[in-house]
Design a protein around this motif. Structure first.
Motif, mmCIF file in Angstrom:
data_model
loop_
_atom_site.group_PDB
_atom_site.id
_atom_site.type_symbol
_atom_site.label_atom_id
_atom_site.label_comp_id
_atom_site.label_asym_id
_atom_site.label_seq_id
_atom_site.Cartn_x
_atom_site.Cartn_y
_atom_site.Cartn_z
ATOM 1 N N VAL A 7 0.843 -1.202 0.000
ATOM 2 C CA VAL A 7 0.000 0.000 0.000
ATOM 3 C C VAL A 7 0.871 1.241 0.000
ATOM 4 C CG1 VAL A 7 -1.810 1.271 1.236
ATOM 5 C CG2 VAL A 7 -1.812 -1.233 1.255
ATOM 6 N N ASP A 8 1.919 1.225 0.795
ATOM 7 C CA ASP A 8 2.821 2.374 0.875
ATOM 8 C C ASP A 8 3.468 2.669 -0.478
ATOM 9 O OD1 ASP A 8 2.226 2.505 3.568
ATOM 10 O OD2 ASP A 8 4.017 1.397 4.191
ATOM 11 N N MET A 9 3.795 1.622 -1.229
ATOM 12 C CA MET A 9 4.406 1.823 -2.540
ATOM 13 C C MET A 9 3.430 2.464 -3.516
ATOM 14 S SD MET A 9 6.767 -1.569 -3.114
ATOM 15 C CE MET A 9 7.438 -0.892 -4.632
ATOM 16 N N VAL A 10 2.189 1.990 -3.517
ATOM 17 C CA VAL A 10 1.179 2.579 -4.402
ATOM 18 C C VAL A 10 0.961 4.046 -4.037
ATOM 19 C CG1 VAL A 10 -1.231 2.496 -5.134
ATOM 20 C CG2 VAL A 10 0.048 0.368 -4.846
ATOM 21 N N ARG A 11 0.878 4.333 -2.740
ATOM 22 C CA ARG A 11 0.676 5.709 -2.292
ATOM 23 C C ARG A 11 1.855 6.595 -2.697
ATOM 24 N NH1 ARG A 11 0.099 4.732 2.650
ATOM 25 N NH2 ARG A 11 -2.157 4.885 2.888
ATOM 26 N N ALA A 12 3.071 6.090 -2.523
ATOM 27 C CA ALA A 12 4.263 6.877 -2.869
ATOM 28 C C ALA A 12 4.280 7.223 -4.351
ATOM 29 C CB ALA A 12 5.527 6.119 -2.475
ATOM 30 N N ARG A 13 3.893 6.296 -5.180
ATOM 31 C CA ARG A 13 3.871 6.524 -6.622
ATOM 32 C C ARG A 13 2.818 7.569 -6.990
ATOM 33 N NH1 ARG A 13 6.384 2.130 -5.574
ATOM 34 N NH2 ARG A 13 7.653 1.061 -7.124
ATOM 35 N N ASN A 14 1.660 7.462 -6.362
ATOM 36 C CA ASN A 14 0.606 8.442 -6.607
ATOM 37 C C ASN A 14 1.085 9.840 -6.243
ATOM 38 O OD1 ASN A 14 -1.856 9.607 -7.141
ATOM 39 N ND2 ASN A 14 -2.771 8.993 -5.205
ATOM 40 N N GLN A 15 1.702 9.954 -5.107
ATOM 41 C CA GLN A 15 2.187 11.260 -4.651
ATOM 42 C C GLN A 15 3.284 11.802 -5.556
ATOM 43 O OE1 GLN A 15 3.219 10.258 -0.608
ATOM 44 N NE2 GLN A 15 1.123 10.596 0.143
ATOM 45 N N ALA A 16 4.135 10.919 -6.072
ATOM 46 C CA ALA A 16 5.205 11.352 -6.970
ATOM 47 C C ALA A 16 4.639 11.907 -8.270
ATOM 48 C CB ALA A 16 6.160 10.195 -7.264
ATOM 49 N N VAL A 17 3.627 11.236 -8.823
ATOM 50 C CA VAL A 17 2.987 11.716 -10.047
ATOM 51 C C VAL A 17 2.350 13.077 -9.804
ATOM 52 C CG1 VAL A 17 1.110 11.288 -11.687
ATOM 53 C CG2 VAL A 17 2.611 9.421 -11.007
ATOM 54 N N THR A 18 1.660 13.204 -8.689
ATOM 55 C CA THR A 18 0.988 14.462 -8.363
ATOM 56 C C THR A 18 1.985 15.605 -8.241
ATOM 57 O OG1 THR A 18 -0.795 13.303 -7.217
ATOM 58 C CG2 THR A 18 -0.480 15.629 -6.681
ATOM 59 N N ARG A 19 3.113 15.360 -7.569
ATOM 60 C CA ARG A 19 4.121 16.407 -7.406
ATOM 61 C C ARG A 19 4.657 16.881 -8.752
ATOM 62 N NH1 ARG A 19 5.844 13.173 -3.021
ATOM 63 N NH2 ARG A 19 7.466 12.234 -4.309
ATOM 64 N N VAL A 62 -7.291 10.308 -3.499
ATOM 65 C CA VAL A 62 -7.238 8.851 -3.600
ATOM 66 C C VAL A 62 -7.188 8.296 -2.183
ATOM 67 C CG1 VAL A 62 -6.000 6.838 -4.483
ATOM 68 C CG2 VAL A 62 -5.953 8.988 -5.774
ATOM 69 N N THR A 63 -8.046 7.324 -1.892
ATOM 70 C CA THR A 63 -7.996 6.662 -0.591
ATOM 71 C C THR A 63 -7.450 5.255 -0.770
ATOM 72 O OG1 THR A 63 -10.268 5.834 -0.766
ATOM 73 C CG2 THR A 63 -9.959 7.987 0.273
ATOM 74 N N TYR A 64 -6.812 4.742 0.265
ATOM 75 C CA TYR A 64 -6.124 3.449 0.217
ATOM 76 C C TYR A 64 -6.657 2.545 1.318
ATOM 77 C CZ TYR A 64 -2.999 6.449 -2.428
ATOM 78 O OH TYR A 64 -2.492 7.345 -3.335
ATOM 79 N N ASN A 65 -7.209 1.410 0.924
ATOM 80 C CA ASN A 65 -7.696 0.441 1.907
ATOM 81 C C ASN A 65 -6.539 -0.420 2.411
ATOM 82 O OD1 ASN A 65 -10.224 1.451 1.386
ATOM 83 N ND2 ASN A 65 -10.926 -0.325 0.216
ATOM 84 N N PRO A 66 -6.703 -1.048 3.579
ATOM 85 C CA PRO A 66 -5.672 -1.977 4.053
ATOM 86 C C PRO A 66 -5.482 -3.115 3.047
ATOM 87 C CG PRO A 66 -7.218 -1.438 5.807
ATOM 88 C CD PRO A 66 -7.798 -0.881 4.545
ATOM 89 N N PRO A 67 -4.290 -3.664 2.968
ATOM 90 C CA PRO A 67 -4.037 -4.746 2.009
ATOM 91 C C PRO A 67 -4.860 -5.986 2.334
ATOM 92 C CG PRO A 67 -2.227 -4.567 3.559
ATOM 93 C CD PRO A 67 -3.123 -3.389 3.808
ATOM 94 N N GLU A 68 -5.248 -6.703 1.275
ATOM 95 C CA GLU A 68 -6.008 -7.940 1.439
ATOM 96 C C GLU A 68 -5.192 -9.107 0.893
ATOM 97 O OE1 GLU A 68 -9.804 -7.582 -0.481
ATOM 98 O OE2 GLU A 68 -10.008 -5.465 0.082
ATOM 99 N N PRO A 69 -5.289 -10.278 1.517
ATOM 100 C CA PRO A 69 -4.590 -11.449 0.977
ATOM 101 C C PRO A 69 -5.115 -11.782 -0.416
ATOM 102 C CG PRO A 69 -5.395 -11.863 3.205
ATOM 103 C CD PRO A 69 -6.027 -10.591 2.753
#
Length: 197
Positions: free
Chosen positions: A29-41, A115-122
């Motif tokens: 989840v942290d990786m997806v969020r980091a990528r989103n933030q990088a694109v936005t910046r 963008v909202t991020y849910n907890p990871p699911e198996p």
């Protein structure tokens, strides 16, 4: 439009070696969020004018999460085993370039309001990261199906509002191959790549 936002804007840059050592489900989840933030910046800094070097940077960022070899294998499905090692390598390379080029064609689609991020699911092969992208009065749900590659989470499929990227390509490739041959389908991909250049 929101579907494009979700698929394109939530991808991004790599992480440090120290971060890559963390392979907990939450780190996906942290990786997806980091990528989103990088694109936005980058888009915020570029404003309405995105030059060629910035587009190339965005290609790297947007597609940095994708495991192209695995996406390629799954997209070719039953046709993968019949390919030689060289054919597989060539296909992965062309497929990667086509997706990279496509990812920056409509930059307005990258600008989600939030963008909202849910907890990871198996998931069967790793984890599923579910995000919700909002734009104006619309929203899109995006599922990132991820597994670990060399100590880092990578996506082998992205499902936008129920539409699987991998299955969409798989159906298209199967149809083209059934109409002619793998070689004919691959030639069409090369033609598309030339048109994108």
């Amino acid at each position: 439009m929101v579907a494009a936002i979700a698929w394109l804007a939530c991808m991004g840059v790599g992480v440090s070696a120290a971060q890559a050592q963390t392979v907990s489900p939450q780190s996906a989840v942290d990786m997806v969020r980091a990528r989103n933030q990088a694109v936005t910046r980058i888009l915020d800094a570029a404003g309405d004018s995105v030059d060629a070097p910035t587009r190339e940077q965005l290609k790297d960022i947007i597609n940095g999460l994708i495991d192209f070899p695995e996406l390629s294998r799954r997209a070719l499905s039953r046709h993968w085993d019949a390919r030689t090692e060289q054919e597989r390598a060539d296909f992965i390379d062309v497929f990667r370039q086509l997706i990279r080029n496509s990812s920056v064609k409509k930059l307005g689609a990258y600008r989600a309001d939030s963008v909202t991020y849910n907890p990871p699911e198996p998931a069967r092969d790793g984890v599923k990261v579910v995000t919700l992208a909002y734009k104006d009065d619309s929203s899109a749900e995006v599922h990132y199906l991820m597994h670990q590659v060399d100590g880092e989470w990578k996506a082998y499929d992205v499902v936008v509002d129920g539409s699987s990227t991998m299955r969409t390509y798989r159906d298209s490739f199967n149809k083209e191959i059934s109409r002619g041959s793998y070689e004919a389908m691959y030639a069409k991909l090369l033609d598309r790549l030339k048109d994108d250049s």
